[in-house]
Motif scaffolding. Structure first.
Motif, PDB file in Angstrom:
ATOM      1  N   ARG A 297      88.938  21.989  28.490  1.00 47.12           N
ATOM      2  CA  ARG A 297      88.015  21.421  29.189  1.00 47.12           C
ATOM      3  C   ARG A 297      88.633  19.989  29.212  1.00 47.12           C
ATOM      4  NH1 ARG A 297      81.975  20.735  26.906  1.00 47.12           N
ATOM      5  NH2 ARG A 297      83.127  18.873  25.582  1.00 47.12           N
ATOM      6  N   VAL A 303      87.383  26.207  26.140  1.00 47.27           N
ATOM      7  CA  VAL A 303      86.674  26.957  26.528  1.00 47.27           C
ATOM      8  C   VAL A 303      86.981  28.661  26.756  1.00 47.27           C
ATOM      9  CG1 VAL A 303      85.053  27.564  28.711  1.00 47.27           C
ATOM     10  CG2 VAL A 303      85.352  25.191  27.753  1.00 47.27           C
ATOM     11  N   LEU A 314      80.364  32.445  28.406  1.00 53.79           N
ATOM     12  CA  LEU A 314      81.550  31.309  28.071  1.00 53.79           C
ATOM     13  C   LEU A 314      81.131  30.465  26.828  1.00 53.79           C
ATOM     14  CD1 LEU A 314      82.281  30.059  31.818  1.00 53.79           C
ATOM     15  CD2 LEU A 314      83.606  31.685  30.278  1.00 53.79           C
ATOM     16  N   THR A 316      82.205  27.051  24.014  1.00 48.35           N
ATOM     17  CA  THR A 316      83.114  26.049  23.664  1.00 48.35           C
ATOM     18  C   THR A 316      83.372  25.808  22.264  1.00 48.35           C
ATOM     19  OG1 THR A 316      81.217  24.425  23.637  1.00 48.35           O
ATOM     20  CG2 THR A 316      82.337  24.617  25.702  1.00 48.35           C
TER      21      THR A 316
END
Length: 339
Positions: A297, A303, A314, A316
């Motif tokens: 990202r 991600v 998804l 992070t």
């Protein structure tokens, strides 16, 4: 058993088989119909324009059931759970940079599906298309948008085992020149030209100079991070035990999945980051097995997708080994940060 009885048994067996086939078709049709119906509590999605040049947007394949399933959708990068704008363009795998996208698609056939890579302009219109020899698995575009790459399974259908074969291709989106397989490149391993019948490549990721790329090479049961040169048409081994690399925006690190001994055979990977200058590996704070080519990202955050209720979600994660995974979007896969 008399001939008459044998014929009756054969007829009954054929009737049963025909019934099973009809039931299977009806079940598949019913499931397809259900997938076209939006589920309560799912993300809000509406049709609209999606651009690959809109600043600070996140574009991904929508996995939520409903009329926009499998379409490329767009949300604000700062709010991935916001209502989605759906483009009507369907992809199995997707990536984009600098107004150029690559969309890997399936075309249903009467006997079997075929696959293709479609190069998209900033408004998701087709610029070119190329046949893909198997099931698509990875896609990338160089930071400038000039080069696109994709990987497909041409034998087997999972990275988890050892009985699979992949084909990694790179195309110059300006000239249309296609390299159908990185196997055409000269391999330099341990400082010497290397030849082996079992060489396999997948997971291309590009540097910003429109010349350098990285990928995974497998041979004789081992995997390697290789650095590629688009002009010299060479790949050189850099590091061992690297799969599906993803180069950081500053070009100094590679995020990747690494097989870890003791994990289940069908879920053997942990996420790592490799410092290209020092060779130091950092294990990331994700305990689950990740079978994905992570996306950066920014220079500090990754991600990636993990299995979810509708295919994938998804997450992070900090790239320095600290923190913890955080889910940012449900029913989504193949993210690309725009702008």
């Amino acid at each position: 058993m008399t001939l008459r009885n044998r014929i009756l048994v054969l007829v009954c067996a054929l009737v049963v088989l025909a019934g099973v086939a009809v039931a299977s078709v009806l079940h598949a049709s019913a499931r397809a119909d259900r997938r076209n119906q939006a589920r309560p509590g799912g993300p809000r999605i509406s049709a609209g324009p999606v651009s690959l040049t809109d600043s600070r947007r996140l574009v991904f394949r929508n996995m939520a059931w409903g009329p926009h399933r499998d379409e490329l959708t767009s949300v604000p990068a700062s709010d991935p759970s916001a209502p989605r704008v759906a483009s009507k363009v369907k992809c199995l795998r997707f990536y984009a940079a600098s107004g150029t996208g690559v969309c890997l698609q399936a075309k249903q056939g009467t006997v079997q599906d075929t696959y293709r890579a479609v190069i998209l302009d900033a408004t998701l219109h087709e610029r070119a298309r190329y046949d893909v020899p198997g099931i698509p698995s990875r896609a990338r575009v160089s930071p400038s948008g000039r080069f696109a790459a994709w990987t497909a399974f041409v034998g087997g259908d999972s990275y988890a085992g050892t009985n699979f074969s992949t084909r990694a291709a790179i195309v110059d989106t300006r000239t249309g020149r296609l390299t159908p397989s990185l196997e055409a490149y000269r391999v330099i391993k341990d400082g010497r030209t290397y030849h082996a019948a079992d060489v396999n490549f997948w997971g291309v990721t590009f540097a910003s100079d429109d010349r350098t790329f990285y990928a995974t090479m497998a041979t004789h049961g081992s995997t390697y991070l290789v650095r590629g040169d688009l002009r010299a048409r060479t790949v050189t081994t850099v590091h061992t035990d690297v799969e599906c690399p993803s180069l950081s925006p500053d070009g100094t690190r590679v995020a990747y999945k690494k097989r870890v001994k003791g994990l289940p055979a069908d879920a053997p990977w942990h996420l790592y980051v490799l410092d290209l200058a020092t060779g130091h590996e950092t294990a990331l704070a994700e305990a689950r097995s990740v079978d994905d080519q992570a996306v950066w990202r920014d220079d500090h955050t990754l991600v990636y997708a993990l299995p979810g209720d509708y295919g994938a979600d998804l997450y992070t994660l900090p790239s320095d080994g600290t923190g913890a995974p955080h889910r940012i979007s449900t029913a989504a896969v193949s993210p690309a940060y725009i702008g």
